[in-house]
Design a protein around this motif. Structure first.
Motif, PDB file in Angstrom:
ATOM      1  N   VAL A  11      -1.871  -1.227   3.434  1.00 15.63           N
ATOM      2  CA  VAL A  11      -0.469  -1.365   3.861  1.00 15.63           C
ATOM      3  C   VAL A  11      -0.150  -2.796   4.266  1.00 15.63           C
ATOM      4  O   VAL A  11       0.680  -3.472   3.649  1.00 15.63           O
ATOM      5  N   LEU A  87      -1.753   5.911   0.959  1.00 21.21           N
ATOM      6  CA  LEU A  87      -1.840   4.722   1.790  1.00 21.21           C
ATOM      7  C   LEU A  87      -3.141   4.761   2.579  1.00 21.21           C
ATOM      8  O   LEU A  87      -3.477   5.793   3.182  1.00 21.21           O
ATOM      9  N   SER A  89      -4.863   2.474   5.465  1.00 23.15           N
ATOM     10  CA  SER A  89      -4.530   1.334   6.311  1.00 23.15           C
ATOM     11  C   SER A  89      -5.260   1.395   7.643  1.00 23.15           C
ATOM     12  O   SER A  89      -5.577   2.476   8.148  1.00 23.15           O
TER      13      SER A  89
END
Length: 477
Positions: A11, A87, A89
């Motif tokens: 991210v 995602l 992150s």
């Protein structure tokens, strides 16, 4: 590159052109500075816990965060092809989950949870456990992503070309995407066009008729110091105003709000500029050193709190302009009269009102200005205060002209009275331009570019020199 295997996106710095940890930190400094700093002190060595606490103290609008267009386009094309896009992150899971929902990505995310900091080896273990060895493609932007790239099927490297070359040399499949930042964008964050305000440091020298190198040279160094100090505060102001700037029609393009320059680079630049300002000021004299510390402290207070308080912000702006005049006097060791300070303060109050009038006139809705305490219903009040400031300045100028000090410096008093006419014209014109939205967002910067206004100021200054007898002294006129 296969379309079957999922695509995992880092991210911070990859899908986004910013870092959510620093976004939360600066948002927290703007809304709850004490709680934010305490959270940092408590959890400096516990990054996962720190990220969780900062996300709790200052929830940020993830929908406003700047997105890397190339990576966002890749994610969109992958989703349309039926590929899972997740995602992965080190940011707090609540922010990452919200971001995934807003962009229609997989509801499954890999993120820090307040205990585990999902970065480097921890991240790669989570992805391998979920998808298997080389069972995914991974996009990242830093050397911390090396362990993940090494165990991914394909490495998508954003803005880290040296790492991309090193990975390619090991036989890894690498796809490069543009990223990073440019020095030109950082220079824009310094707002060099605002340095023109520092011509105010010459005012005390001009008023005292001290036109010698012994006075001029230290004032020039003072201008350098003030330019560095001002730029350092502009950076802090931009970092505190990230969300408000992103809601603004033009300020959204500022380097940090747009993601063109990383927040951490801005923080380093702030420290460097502040050290330059403090170093030069200490080398000049201790009085100037004290003034520049006062300026920086007041500016920080303005950025953190005062700019959100109606009328207090205008008084603070006027005070910051006045401090520049005092700084010029201390740098050049020139005496500045109380009349002069009382005269210029209401002028700066007028210009502060003009600044807000311009913003309100150019606003696209009746909602309060983002990060400010004014809305369109305040325009009449701002106009009244601006007019009072202009009238007060002219009245004080008149009283100065008949004072003992005024008559000593400007013996031809009637010429000084004539100088009040172009001065009044300039002030009234500035107010009217702000009321009609025909100004720049910063009236001082506008004034330095406005040819007609500069003409009025030059006429005023010429008449004052005439009243002081300087033309006759210099040219025998």
């Amino acid at each position: 590159m296969t379309d079957v295997k999922p695509l995992a996106l880092d991210v911070d710095g990859t899908f986004l052109k910013t870092d959510m940890l620093f976004e939360c930190f600066w948002a927290g400094l703007g809304t709850a500075p004490v709680a934010t700093l305490l959270a940092v002190l408590r959890n400096f060595n516990r990054p996962a816990k720190l990220k969780a606490e900062l996300a709790e103290i200052a929830p940020i609008r993830t929908d406003l965060l700047p997105v890397n267009p190339d990576v966002a386009d890749l994610a969109l094309r992958s989703r349309m092809a039926g590929r899972e896009v997740v995602l992965a992150s080190a940011s707090d899971h609540r922010l990452v989950e919200r971001l995934a929902t807003e962009y229609g990505l997989s509801p499954q995310v890999f993120a820090s949870d307040g205990t585990i900091n999902l970065k480097g080896p921890t991240k790669v273990e989570a992805l391998v456990e979920a998808y298997g060895e080389r069972g995914f493609d991974y996009a990242g932007d830093s050397s911390a992503d090396l362990p993940v790239w090494e165990r991914a099927e394909n490495a998508l490297v954003v803005g880290h070309m040296a790492t991309a070359r090193a990975l390619s040399a090991t036989g890894q499949n690498v796809v490069e995407y543009p990223g990073g930042w440019k020095w030109k964008a950082l220079l824009k964050a310094f707002r060099p066009h605002q340095w023109v305000k520092n011509v105010l440091l010459f005012l005390a020298m001009i008023a005292a008729h001290r036109f010698d190198l012994e006075t001029l040279v230290p004032i020039l160094w003072g201008i350098v110091a003030f330019s560095a100090a001002a730029s350092s505060i502009y950076i802090v102001n931009d970092l505190l105003d990230l969300e408000a700037d992103r809601l603004h029609p033009t300020k959204r393009n500022r380097p940090f709000a747009s993601g063109d320059v990383p927040i951490v680079v801005g923080m380093a630049a702030f420290v460097a500029l502040a050290l330059v300002a403090i170093g030069i000021s200490a080398a000049l004299n201790w009085a100037f050193f004290g003034v520049i510390l006062l300026y920086m402290g007041t500016s920080l207070a303005y950025s953190l709190r005062f700019k959100r308080m109606r009328w207090v912000d205008i008084a603070t702006l006027a005070g910051l302009y006045t401090i520049r005049v005092i700084a010029g006097a201390t740098a050049g060791e020139v005496y500045v009269s109380i009349y002069m300070l009382i005269f210029i303060f209401p002028i700066f109050v007028t210009l502060g009102c003009v600044k807000r009038l311009t913003e309100l006139t150019l606003a696209t809705s009746d909602e309060p200005l983002p990060g400010r305490g004014y809305s369109r219903r305040d325009r009449n009040d701002l106009l009244n205060v601006a007019n009072l400031g202009a009238f007060g300045a002219l009245l004080i100028f008149f009283l100065y002209s008949i004072s003992d000090q005024g008559q000593e410096l400007y013996p031809t008093t009637w010429i000084l009275w004539i100088a009040m006419f172009p001065m009044a014209w300039w002030l009234i014109r500035m107010v009217l331009l702000g009321w009609s939205g025909k100004q720049d967002y910063d009236p001082i910067v506008f004034a330095m570019r406005d040819k007609f206004g500069i003409g009025l100021l030059m006429i005023t200054l010429s008449l004052m020199f005439w009243a002081a007898g300087l033309w006759a002294e210099w040219f025998g006129m």
